[in-house]
Design an enzyme around this catalytic site. Structure first.
Site, PDB file in Angstrom:
ATOM      1  N   HIS A  40       0.850  -1.188   0.000  1.00  0.00           N
ATOM      2  CA  HIS A  40       0.000   0.000   0.000  1.00  0.00           C
ATOM      3  C   HIS A  40       0.886   1.238   0.000  1.00  0.00           C
ATOM      4  CE1 HIS A  40      -4.027  -1.590   0.158  1.00  0.00           C
ATOM      5  NE2 HIS A  40      -3.676  -2.460   1.099  1.00  0.00           N
ATOM      6  N   ASP A  41       0.245   2.393  -0.083  1.00  0.00           N
ATOM      7  CA  ASP A  41       0.943   3.670  -0.205  1.00  0.00           C
ATOM      8  C   ASP A  41       2.117   3.784   0.763  1.00  0.00           C
ATOM      9  OD1 ASP A  41       1.335   6.717   0.265  1.00  0.00           O
ATOM     10  OD2 ASP A  41      -0.014   6.657  -1.448  1.00  0.00           O
TER      11      ASP A  41
ATOM     12  N   TYR B  76       5.178   1.832  -0.348  1.00  0.00           N
ATOM     13  CA  TYR B  76       5.878   2.387  -1.500  1.00  0.00           C
ATOM     14  C   TYR B  76       6.667   3.640  -1.103  1.00  0.00           C
ATOM     15  CZ  TYR B  76       2.117  -0.493  -3.406  1.00  0.00           C
ATOM     16  OH  TYR B  76       1.232  -1.509  -3.666  1.00  0.00           O
TER      17      TYR B  76
ATOM     18  N   ASP C 222      -0.167   6.640  -4.218  1.00  0.00           N
ATOM     19  CA  ASP C 222      -1.355   6.335  -5.016  1.00  0.00           C
ATOM     20  C   ASP C 222      -1.640   7.407  -6.056  1.00  0.00           C
ATOM     21  OD1 ASP C 222      -1.636   4.089  -3.506  1.00  0.00           O
ATOM     22  OD2 ASP C 222      -3.366   4.782  -2.355  1.00  0.00           O
TER      23      ASP C 222
END
Length: 298
Positions: A38-39, A42, A68
């Protein structure tokens, strides 16, 4: 699409001019290429998360905006535009491999290239732009709201000091790092003495770089945003930002209808493209598509 066997190899063979975008968290190759994330994951792998946070606290993710949307969606769209432009020269399509990790790293290029300028040579939360400086910080007001201060340049800092009612001759140098903690306490105690609206009256019209921290309820009502029609309201009375940036000749025409539900128009679109009812029924039964048509409340 690729799970349906419609990968770039197949589609580019059918149409060599096609631009095929792959937007993923970790990219198409590498150790984590097939891993879930998920964000926050990353942002962490990009190196940027290590820069976000206050002194003595854990790094914190700024919602899910960086990966995102900024490093992911925006840079993927930019990649498509670049590929479209290149196609006008070569006549050929190509695959856009948009990795959110790399997208975040790239939009943070300033952080990477400014490491030797003295902006980030102190621990997290003690630098110029990461809440370390008293003149680049948020402060709570007497009514429980906040003001944002970004008076970096000396001429803006002078106006900040004036607005706070302080005498600059009796204060340490703006860039005296050792005095920053005490200066933050001083600024905080002063901001806590007035309401947000009172501080706005003091700083509006100046170049002190002091603005109110507005809630989602307040942002559309602010005079500046109202003058620019920065927010719009749909037919359900839901407020959202107007499309940006604003083009002078061909500005975007926003829709004032509510956002569709996932699958609401699936069947309608497929019929427009020539699918038969039997083919659509087969797609439903194979769980390739889903429908979410509105039902009347009787």
């Amino acid at each position: 699409m690729e799970k349906l066997g419609l990968g770039p190899e197949v589609l580019l063979h059918e149409n060599p001019r096609l631009i095929y975008a792959r937007l993923t968290g970790f990219g198409q190759t590498g150790k984590y290429a097939r891993s879930a994330g998920h964000d926050i994951n990353y942002v962490a792998l990009s190196g940027v998360l290590s820069k976000l946070g206050r002194k003595g606290e854990n790094p914190y993710a700024p919602l899910n905006l960086l990966a995102d949307f900024a490093g992911g969606g925006v840079l993927c769209a930019l990649g498509i535009i670049i590929a479209l432009y290149e196609r006008t020269i070569s006549g050929k399509g190509q695959v856009v491999d948009a990795s959110m990790v790399e997208g975040i790293a790239y939009i943070s290029s300033f952080l990477w290239k400014s490491q030797n300028l003295g902006l980030w040579n102190r621990p997290r939360g003690e630098n110029l732009l990461d809440s370390g400086a008293p003149f680049y910080e948020t402060y709570k007001t007497s009514d429980g709201k906040f003001m944002a201060v970004g008076a970096i340049e000396p001429q803006f800092y002078d106006q900040l000091i004036k607005g706070l009612g302080l005498d600059s001759s009796k204060l340490p140098s703006q860039l005296s790092f050792s005095d920053w903690p005490e200066m933050k306490k001083k600024f905080a105690s002063i901001f806590a003495q007035k309401t947000q609206s009172e501080w706005c009256r003091i700083f509006d019209g100046t170049d002190a770089c002091v603005t109110p921290v507005l809630s989602f309820d307040d942002a559309p009502l602010h005079q500046h945003n109202k003058q620019r029609s920065s927010f719009i309201k749909n037919d359900q009375e839901e407020i959202s930002p107007r499309p940006a940036p604003l083009l002078s000749r061909t500005p975007a025409v926003p829709s004032f209808e509510r956002d569709p539900f996932i699958g609401e128009h699936t069947e309608e679109v497929l019929l427009e493209y020539g699918f038969t009812q039997e083919e659509i029924a087969k797609l439903y039964s194979d769980k390739v598509i889903e429908s979410n048509k509105l039902k009347a409340n009787l």
